[in-house]
Motif scaffolding. Sequence first.
Motif, PDB file in Angstrom:
ATOM      1  N   GLY A   1       0.823  -1.204   0.000  1.00  0.00           N
ATOM      2  CA  GLY A   1       0.000   0.000   0.000  1.00  0.00           C
ATOM      3  C   GLY A   1       0.857   1.254   0.000  1.00  0.00           C
ATOM      4  O   GLY A   1       1.935   1.288   0.577  1.00  0.00           O
ATOM      5  N   PRO A   2       0.384   2.292  -0.654  1.00  0.00           N
ATOM      6  CA  PRO A   2       1.162   3.520  -0.819  1.00  0.00           C
ATOM      7  C   PRO A   2       1.362   4.318   0.469  1.00  0.00           C
ATOM      8  O   PRO A   2       2.269   5.132   0.539  1.00  0.00           O
ATOM      9  CB  PRO A   2       0.349   4.321  -1.832  1.00  0.00           C
ATOM     10  CG  PRO A   2      -1.047   3.811  -1.684  1.00  0.00           C
ATOM     11  CD  PRO A   2      -0.923   2.366  -1.313  1.00  0.00           C
ATOM     12  N   ARG A   3       0.545   4.095   1.490  1.00  0.00           N
ATOM     13  CA  ARG A   3       0.679   4.869   2.725  1.00  0.00           C
ATOM     14  C   ARG A   3       1.261   4.036   3.855  1.00  0.00           C
ATOM     15  O   ARG A   3       1.196   4.416   5.012  1.00  0.00           O
ATOM     16  CB  ARG A   3      -0.673   5.440   3.125  1.00  0.00           C
ATOM     17  CG  ARG A   3      -1.194   6.369   2.023  1.00  0.00           C
ATOM     18  CD  ARG A   3      -2.412   7.066   2.426  1.00  0.00           C
ATOM     19  NE  ARG A   3      -2.013   8.319   3.060  1.00  0.00           N
ATOM     20  CZ  ARG A   3      -2.858   9.180   3.568  1.00  0.00           C
ATOM     21  NH1 ARG A   3      -4.139   8.912   3.557  1.00  0.00           N
ATOM     22  NH2 ARG A   3      -2.443  10.288   4.104  1.00  0.00           N
ATOM     23  N   ALA A   4       1.843   2.899   3.531  1.00  0.00           N
ATOM     24  CA  ALA A   4       2.473   2.039   4.518  1.00  0.00           C
ATOM     25  C   ALA A   4       3.984   2.140   4.393  1.00  0.00           C
ATOM     26  O   ALA A   4       4.516   2.296   3.295  1.00  0.00           O
ATOM     27  CB  ALA A   4       2.025   0.594   4.315  1.00  0.00           C
ATOM     28  N   VAL A   5       4.664   2.085   5.530  1.00  0.00           N
ATOM     29  CA  VAL A   5       6.128   2.176   5.556  1.00  0.00           C
ATOM     30  C   VAL A   5       6.657   1.034   6.410  1.00  0.00           C
ATOM     31  O   VAL A   5       6.177   0.809   7.519  1.00  0.00           O
ATOM     32  CB  VAL A   5       6.585   3.528   6.154  1.00  0.00           C
ATOM     33  CG1 VAL A   5       8.097   3.579   6.276  1.00  0.00           C
ATOM     34  CG2 VAL A   5       6.085   4.685   5.317  1.00  0.00           C
ATOM     35  N   GLY A   6       7.649   0.320   5.887  1.00  0.00           N
ATOM     36  CA  GLY A   6       8.315  -0.730   6.640  1.00  0.00           C
ATOM     37  C   GLY A   6       9.727  -0.291   6.981  1.00  0.00           C
ATOM     38  O   GLY A   6      10.474   0.134   6.099  1.00  0.00           O
ATOM     39  N   LEU A   7      10.094  -0.369   8.249  1.00  0.00           N
ATOM     40  CA  LEU A   7      11.426   0.027   8.686  1.00  0.00           C
ATOM     41  C   LEU A   7      12.207  -1.213   9.117  1.00  0.00           C
ATOM     42  O   LEU A   7      11.800  -1.899  10.053  1.00  0.00           O
ATOM     43  CB  LEU A   7      11.327   1.008   9.861  1.00  0.00           C
ATOM     44  CG  LEU A   7      10.573   2.303   9.587  1.00  0.00           C
ATOM     45  CD1 LEU A   7      10.462   3.128  10.867  1.00  0.00           C
ATOM     46  CD2 LEU A   7      11.245   3.098   8.488  1.00  0.00           C
ATOM     47  N   PRO A   8      13.331  -1.497   8.453  1.00  0.00           N
ATOM     48  CA  PRO A   8      14.120  -2.687   8.786  1.00  0.00           C
ATOM     49  C   PRO A   8      15.030  -2.419   9.986  1.00  0.00           C
ATOM     50  O   PRO A   8      16.259  -2.482   9.893  1.00  0.00           O
ATOM     51  CB  PRO A   8      14.916  -2.944   7.512  1.00  0.00           C
ATOM     52  CG  PRO A   8      15.125  -1.577   6.942  1.00  0.00           C
ATOM     53  CD  PRO A   8      13.855  -0.813   7.281  1.00  0.00           C
ATOM     54  N   LEU A   9      14.428  -2.102  11.130  1.00  0.00           N
ATOM     55  CA  LEU A   9      15.160  -1.717  12.332  1.00  0.00           C
ATOM     56  C   LEU A   9      14.606  -2.460  13.529  1.00  0.00           C
ATOM     57  O   LEU A   9      13.488  -2.958  13.502  1.00  0.00           O
ATOM     58  CB  LEU A   9      14.988  -0.210  12.594  1.00  0.00           C
ATOM     59  CG  LEU A   9      15.308   0.760  11.479  1.00  0.00           C
ATOM     60  CD1 LEU A   9      14.860   2.164  11.849  1.00  0.00           C
ATOM     61  CD2 LEU A   9      16.793   0.738  11.187  1.00  0.00           C
ATOM     62  N   GLY A  10      15.384  -2.460  14.609  1.00  0.00           N
ATOM     63  CA  GLY A  10      14.866  -2.912  15.885  1.00  0.00           C
ATOM     64  C   GLY A  10      13.917  -1.855  16.435  1.00  0.00           C
ATOM     65  O   GLY A  10      13.914  -0.705  15.982  1.00  0.00           O
ATOM     66  N   GLY A  11      13.112  -2.223  17.415  1.00  0.00           N
ATOM     67  CA  GLY A  11      12.099  -1.319  17.950  1.00  0.00           C
ATOM     68  C   GLY A  11      12.664  -0.025  18.500  1.00  0.00           C
ATOM     69  O   GLY A  11      12.193   1.063  18.162  1.00  0.00           O
ATOM     70  N   LEU A  12      13.684  -0.099  19.349  1.00  0.00           N
ATOM     71  CA  LEU A  12      14.235   1.107  19.967  1.00  0.00           C
ATOM     72  C   LEU A  12      14.862   2.025  18.922  1.00  0.00           C
ATOM     73  O   LEU A  12      14.604   3.229  18.924  1.00  0.00           O
ATOM     74  CB  LEU A  12      15.262   0.741  21.040  1.00  0.00           C
ATOM     75  CG  LEU A  12      15.934   1.912  21.737  1.00  0.00           C
ATOM     76  CD1 LEU A  12      14.905   2.799  22.441  1.00  0.00           C
ATOM     77  CD2 LEU A  12      16.972   1.400  22.735  1.00  0.00           C
ATOM     78  N   ALA A  13      15.658   1.464  18.020  1.00  0.00           N
ATOM     79  CA  ALA A  13      16.305   2.281  16.991  1.00  0.00           C
ATOM     80  C   ALA A  13      15.261   2.976  16.114  1.00  0.00           C
ATOM     81  O   ALA A  13      15.410   4.152  15.768  1.00  0.00           O
ATOM     82  CB  ALA A  13      17.239   1.424  16.131  1.00  0.00           C
ATOM     83  N   ALA A  14      14.206   2.260  15.757  1.00  0.00           N
ATOM     84  CA  ALA A  14      13.164   2.849  14.909  1.00  0.00           C
ATOM     85  C   ALA A  14      12.433   3.968  15.633  1.00  0.00           C
ATOM     86  O   ALA A  14      12.192   5.037  15.064  1.00  0.00           O
ATOM     87  CB  ALA A  14      12.176   1.783  14.456  1.00  0.00           C
TER      88      ALA A  14
END
Length: 119
Positions: free
Chosen positions: A50-63
Amino acid sequence: AQKLNTWLASVERLAVIEIGAGIDVPTVRLFSDQHERLIRINPRAPQVFGPRAVGLPLGGLAALEAIGARLLADQLGGHPLWPKCHEYRTTGGRGAEHPGARAGGFRASGGVRGGQNFS
C-alpha cells in the motif's frame, strides 16, 4: 472483537505502529495490513503493501528513536536538523560511530514503502 470494532469505527485517522510482529504467527500482521496507515518496524521482515504504509528494517528502539528525531526535526523547522539528529544517534555525539549505533540495523535512510525499497 466487538469492542475493538466499535473503537475502530470511532477513530477518524487511524495509524497502526507495529513493532516486531513476525511472520510465523501472522495474526498481528493480518490486522495491521487491513489499515491504510501502517508503520511496520521489523529488522527481518519489514515488507508492507500500500502507498501509505512504511516498513522500517530496524529494531524497535532504533526505529522509535529515528521517528522521534525526525518528528523533532520537523517541529524545529524542517529537515536541516535531521542530519544532526542522525549524526547524534550514530555517533552518540562523539563524532565517530559508537558501537550501539548499528543495533537493530539502524540506517538514516532506507526502508520499505509500498513493497519497494527506498533510500
